[in-house]
Design an enzyme around this catalytic site. Structure first.
Site, PDB file in Angstrom:
ATOM      1  N   THR A 297       2.136   2.390  -5.341  1.00  0.00           N
ATOM      2  CA  THR A 297       2.107   3.836  -5.565  1.00  0.00           C
ATOM      3  C   THR A 297       2.635   4.524  -4.309  1.00  0.00           C
ATOM      4  O   THR A 297       1.954   4.557  -3.273  1.00  0.00           O
ATOM      5  CB  THR A 297       0.683   4.324  -5.887  1.00  0.00           C
ATOM      6  OG1 THR A 297       0.230   3.656  -7.067  1.00  0.00           O
ATOM      7  CG2 THR A 297       0.668   5.826  -6.130  1.00  0.00           C
TER       8      THR A 297
ATOM      9  N   LYS B 104      -4.097   9.346  -0.020  1.00  0.00           N
ATOM     10  CA  LYS B 104      -2.641   9.161  -0.019  1.00  0.00           C
ATOM     11  C   LYS B 104      -2.014   9.794  -1.262  1.00  0.00           C
ATOM     12  O   LYS B 104      -1.016  10.526  -1.176  1.00  0.00           O
ATOM     13  CB  LYS B 104      -2.313   7.671   0.017  1.00  0.00           C
ATOM     14  CG  LYS B 104      -0.836   7.329  -0.111  1.00  0.00           C
ATOM     15  CD  LYS B 104      -0.610   5.870  -0.496  1.00  0.00           C
ATOM     16  CE  LYS B 104      -1.084   5.584  -1.901  1.00  0.00           C
ATOM     17  NZ  LYS B 104      -0.783   4.225  -2.378  1.00  0.00           N
TER      18      LYS B 104
ATOM     19  N   PRO C 192       0.756  -1.258   0.000  1.00  0.00           N
ATOM     20  CA  PRO C 192       0.000   0.000   0.000  1.00  0.00           C
ATOM     21  C   PRO C 192       0.785   1.307   0.000  1.00  0.00           C
ATOM     22  O   PRO C 192       0.474   2.220  -0.762  1.00  0.00           O
ATOM     23  CB  PRO C 192      -0.853  -0.107   1.279  1.00  0.00           C
ATOM     24  CG  PRO C 192      -0.915  -1.561   1.589  1.00  0.00           C
ATOM     25  CD  PRO C 192       0.398  -2.117   1.148  1.00  0.00           C
TER      26      PRO C 192
ATOM     27  N   LYS D 288       2.011   8.436 -12.340  1.00  0.00           N
ATOM     28  CA  LYS D 288       0.858   7.875 -11.621  1.00  0.00           C
ATOM     29  C   LYS D 288       0.206   8.936 -10.734  1.00  0.00           C
ATOM     30  O   LYS D 288      -1.024   9.031 -10.655  1.00  0.00           O
ATOM     31  CB  LYS D 288       1.305   6.683 -10.778  1.00  0.00           C
ATOM     32  CG  LYS D 288       0.249   6.120  -9.817  1.00  0.00           C
ATOM     33  CD  LYS D 288      -0.956   5.536 -10.533  1.00  0.00           C
ATOM     34  CE  LYS D 288      -2.036   5.083  -9.543  1.00  0.00           C
ATOM     35  NZ  LYS D 288      -1.721   3.831  -8.847  1.00  0.00           N
TER      36      LYS D 288
END
Length: 284
Positions: free
Chosen positions: A93, A236, A66, A168
């Protein structure tokens, strides 16, 4: 060539499943949940008992976890056993700087590392049609592209280490702003008595039509916030983008607005719901 896969969560499980099904290579898998490892074993994978075992046995090591701190924890163990000519692909990511620092440490071991975060959500992972953004040495990318093609059908190499992650963050933060615009304008139209179904149809007549209105409109009408991509994950990502802006001395008001929306959604306990649940913040 032995392939190792670390992290069998919502995305990691279908991604690793596609490698197992599509390649004849031995695939070793590890997750902190041993039941997930056992499930992969029924598909033909070899279960590992630790991250270190994956690093010791695999020629190509893929990780999908995560957050930055999870990747750092994984690589702390992998760096102990990393060897020359080994290839590491982190598909999480995370903070680009964290990834770039790990890539340097991996290079000191004579190995190479790629960042290869993915776009789209669980259904695309199951179907093997993810988008994959790759940063790192081009020759390394070319040598493992056949593995990435098991998981995605749109794969692009974007430059040096960290560039996949920057792309991303650009992608997801743009998505967050589009969805926020959808949420705001649906709410405005509702306040003026326009049914959401009519709003969606009317928007399609002009230039405002977009994937997130078409894809999330019905879910919003039905107040169905079943998770394809969670509020906490988008939270996030928009904050990682904010950190990147700070490092570059940039101030983009749109990013700051969505950061505030996602902060409030987290505070209200919506973190596990789909990111379109942020409309509940906008409505208020």
């Amino acid at each position: 060539m032995k392939i190792g896969f670390i992290g069998l969560g919502l995305m990691g499980e279908p991604m690793s499943s596609n490698i197992i099904k599509k390649l004849e290579n031995e695939v070793l898998v590890f997750d902190i949940d041993s039941e997930k490892v056992k499930k992969m074993e029924t598909l033909g994978a070899t279960g590992a008992t630790s991250i270190k075992e994956i690093g010791e046995k695999a020629d190509v090591v893929i990780s999908m976890v995560p957050k930055s701190e999870h990747v750092q924890s994984v690589y702390k163990q992998l760096l102990e056993v990393a060897r020359e000519n080994q290839i590491f692909i982190d598909m999480s990511t995370i903070d680009p700087k964290v990834s770039m620092n790990l890539a340097k440490q991996i290079k000191e071991k004579g190995a190479t590392m790629l960042d290869a975060p993915v776009v789209k959500s669980v259904p695309a992972a199951v179907a093997g049609v993810l988008g994959i953004y790759v940063g790192g040495e081009e020759e390394t990318y070319k040598s493992v592209k056949f593995i990435l093609e098991c998981m995605g059908n749109n794969i692009i190499h974007l430059g040096n280490n960290g560039s996949g992650l920057v792309m991303k963050l650009c992608h997801n933060t743009l998505v967050s702003q589009i969805q926020n615009g959808v949420n705001e304008m649906i709410t405005l139209s509702q306040k003026n008595g326009i049914p959401t179904e009519d709003f969606i149809k009317a928007i399609s007549y002009g230039g405002g039509q977009n994937f997130y209105l078409d894809g999330k409109g019905k879910a919003i009408m039905d107040n169905n916030f079943a998770t394809a991509f969670s509020v906490e994950n988008m939270h996030k990502d928009v904050h990682l983008t904010g950190k990147l802006l700070d490092e570059l001395g940039l101030n983009f008001p749109g990013v700051r607005i969505v950061q505030g929306v996602y902060d409030e959604a987290i505070n209200r306990g919506y973190g596990k719901e789909d990111f379109c649940a942020t409309i509940k913040v906008v409505r208020d």
